[in-house]
Write an enzyme that holds these catalytic residues in place. Structure first.
Site, PDB file in Angstrom:
ATOM      1  N   ARG A 262      -5.944  -0.459  -7.433  1.00 24.56           N
ATOM      2  CA  ARG A 262      -6.128  -1.373  -6.297  1.00 24.56           C
ATOM      3  C   ARG A 262      -7.265  -2.347  -6.571  1.00 24.56           C
ATOM      4  O   ARG A 262      -8.324  -1.945  -7.062  1.00 24.56           O
ATOM      5  CB  ARG A 262      -6.426  -0.571  -5.024  1.00 24.56           C
ATOM      6  N   ARG A 277     -14.386   4.605  -3.572  1.00 21.52           N
ATOM      7  CA  ARG A 277     -13.459   3.463  -3.571  1.00 21.52           C
ATOM      8  C   ARG A 277     -13.444   2.860  -4.965  1.00 21.52           C
ATOM      9  O   ARG A 277     -14.389   2.191  -5.372  1.00 21.52           O
ATOM     10  CB  ARG A 277     -13.932   2.438  -2.533  1.00 21.52           C
ATOM     11  N   GLU A 349     -11.600   9.429   5.282  1.00 23.51           N
ATOM     12  CA  GLU A 349     -10.154   9.512   5.030  1.00 23.51           C
ATOM     13  C   GLU A 349      -9.856  10.086   3.643  1.00 23.51           C
ATOM     14  O   GLU A 349     -10.422   9.656   2.634  1.00 23.51           O
ATOM     15  CB  GLU A 349      -9.554   8.108   5.127  1.00 23.51           C
ATOM     16  N   SER A 352      -3.308   9.848   4.272  1.00 21.18           N
ATOM     17  CA  SER A 352      -2.697   9.037   5.303  1.00 21.18           C
ATOM     18  C   SER A 352      -1.206   9.315   5.234  1.00 21.18           C
ATOM     19  O   SER A 352      -0.593   9.117   4.198  1.00 21.18           O
ATOM     20  CB  SER A 352      -3.005   7.567   4.999  1.00 21.18           C
TER      21      SER A 352
END
Length: 435
Positions: A262, A277, A349, A352
């Site tokens: 990403r 991240r 998180e 999901s």
RNA sequence: GGAGAGGUGCCGGAGUGGUCGAACGGGGCGGUCUCGAAAACCGUUGAGCCUUCGCGGGUUCCGAGGGUUCGAAUCCCUCUCUCUCCUCCA
């Protein structure tokens, strides 16, 4: 992608659902495109029907050897040629215009999910476990990892830049152990089918699951046009693209462990320290392809599979239902599972799980055929429902295990469930040694 | 990377410019026969879109996209995928 027929039937409901996503009403412009398209289709098909009929006469004249008649008819038919070509082009254009417009719109939220602007409006659905209490100030994972010499952001930076990391020794193994444990659990206990997939895919796959056309800047692309998948949802879900599945083959529950890529465009300044991240990370993904009537139950099942991993690892978590403002593009309903991170003193998180209804299957034309009900005739093909969920993000799970298992001396207790994947070790010493 | 062959319906496999959504075989489904089954025989069996209250009608689809033609599964171009051989290679 939305069913234009449903919008025709109840435009107000469609706009109302979009409004929950804070979007302007779209039905009027969509229906205008639709009407234009249908008018053109009718026109051009009428001309085509005439042409086809006339062409048959041309063929008949030719077969009879009546050259004069043949030439006369041939000229007659060719008169409409340009008109037909123009009309067909216009029709194709109108068709594409409608499709493009529909492709840009997000899925409609389920009736039962909360309205809201952002993550502050998400609603807690479940809380499991008790966050561990420490007699000292718990550290963040990067401090723990760097101190034991097993987590190296400097070297990763040298190789690749920011948002990359390098694991070595005990943490590299723990990371691998977590992925194996998740995959084994999903296969052996949750009865998902293990799949190994490519991580480079075509445009079509990214369009099918909804990463394209709107979110191109979030993913990486190779010089020859492949996309690096941001999640195995892309490959697993697209396995059924263009297929008509037999009813008996459903539900199809898949899992895969892959690298994910990403660009994190737009998240500048967020979670810049540590490995929360990253541009490249590992995830064990779950995907379910099922009949429409099954998807609600499958979402609960899937979220249970994800929660089960955390429970087996003894990690406290909470599950929230995302509000309309926080939900992803393709989802109708999403559960986020957030694990307790002592170093950050918050839930973060780690999974999901979403149901997309027929939103993705329409894009990728994935259908199922109802089995014949006593007496023959199999039913008409219908779109399948698709669901996806992380089970779990491996890197974030590593962080959670480290921060929750940390001891005052800087060592880390390894969850019992991972022992067999760690060569029998139960802790990582402050010096990075497995014991 | 080089050379060649090929992509047709649920499957196999014909079809090289007209009446082909597509022979034939297999499979599936229904029926006849049978106490039942097998065999045999008969029938049936793709998807999308437009139109219609419905029956129905029309149109598109033979890997994808363009082109030639009155007319394309059939001819031409581009792309793509699969297979075989060579080369290389984790």
């Amino acid at each position: 992608m939305h069913d234009i027929r449903l919008i025709r039937e109840d435009a107000a409901a469609f706009d109302a659902a979009l409004a929950r996503r804070k979007l302007e009403p779209q039905s009027a412009s969509l229906l205008a495109l639709d009407e234009k398209r249908r008018a053109l289709v009718t026109q051009s098909e009428t001309l085509l029907a005439e042409r086809n009929a006339a062409s048959k006469q041309v063929g008949a004249a030719k077969a009879k050897g009546d050259d004069a008649e043949f030439e006369r008819l041939r000229a007659l038919v060719s008169e409409n040629k340009d008109k037909i070509a123009a009309l067909e082009a216009e029709t194709a254009e109108a068709d594409a215009a409608l499709r493009d417009a529909l492709m840009q719109l997000p899925n409609l939220p389920n009736a039962d999910i909360p309205d809201g602007a952002d993550e502050a409006d998400n609603v807690e659905d479940k809380k499991w476990g008790t966050p561990p209490s420490f007699s000292f100030d718990p550290k963040q994972h990067f401090d723990l990892g760097e101190a034991m010499g097993c987590m190296d952001f400097e070297t990763a930076g040298k190789l690749s830049g920011a948002r990359f990391m390098l694991l070595s020794g005990a943490l590299a193994r723990l990371h691998r152990a977590l992925a194996q444990f998740m995959l084994d659990t999903h296969v052996d206990e949750n009865e998902l089918t293990e799949v190994w997939t490519p991580v480079l895919v075509r445009d079509e796959a990214m369009l099918g699951t909804g990463q394209l056309p709107k979110f191109a800047e979030d993913s990486y692309r190779t010089t020859n046009g492949w996309w690096l998948i941001p999640t195995a949802e892309v490959t697993l879900t697209n396995t059924v693209a263009g297929e008509i599945l037999e009813e008996a083959a459903l539900p199809r529950r898949l899992t895969a462990h892959t690298q994910c890529f990403r660009s994190e465009a737009g998240s500048a300044g967020k979670d810049t320290r540590g490995m929360l991240r990253q541009h490249q990370f590992e995830k064990v993904e779950m995907v379910t392809i099922c009949k429409p009537g099954e998807s609600d139950a499958e979402l609960e099942r899937m979220r249970g599979c994800a929660e089960g991993i955390l429970e087996a690892l003894g990690l406290a978590y909470r599950t929230v239902v995302l509000c309309t403002g926080d939900m992803g593009f393709g989802a109708r309903k999403t559960y986020d599972i957030e694990v307790w991170m002592p170093g950050q003193d918050s839930y973060r998180e780690i999974s999901s799980c979403s149901t997309c209804g027929d939103f993705q299957s329409r894009r990728m034309n994935a259908r199922w055929r109802p089995a014949p009900v006593d007496g023959g005739k199999a039913g008409k093909p219908e779109y399948v429902h698709t669901l996806n969920g992380s089970g779990l993000a491996v890197g974030r799970c590593l962080i959670a295990v480290m921060e929750n298992g940390q001891q005052e001396d800087g060592s880390i207790a390894i969850p019992q469930a991972l022992k067999k994947y760690m060569g029998g070790a139960t802790r990582i010493g402050a010096d990075g040694a497995l014991t």
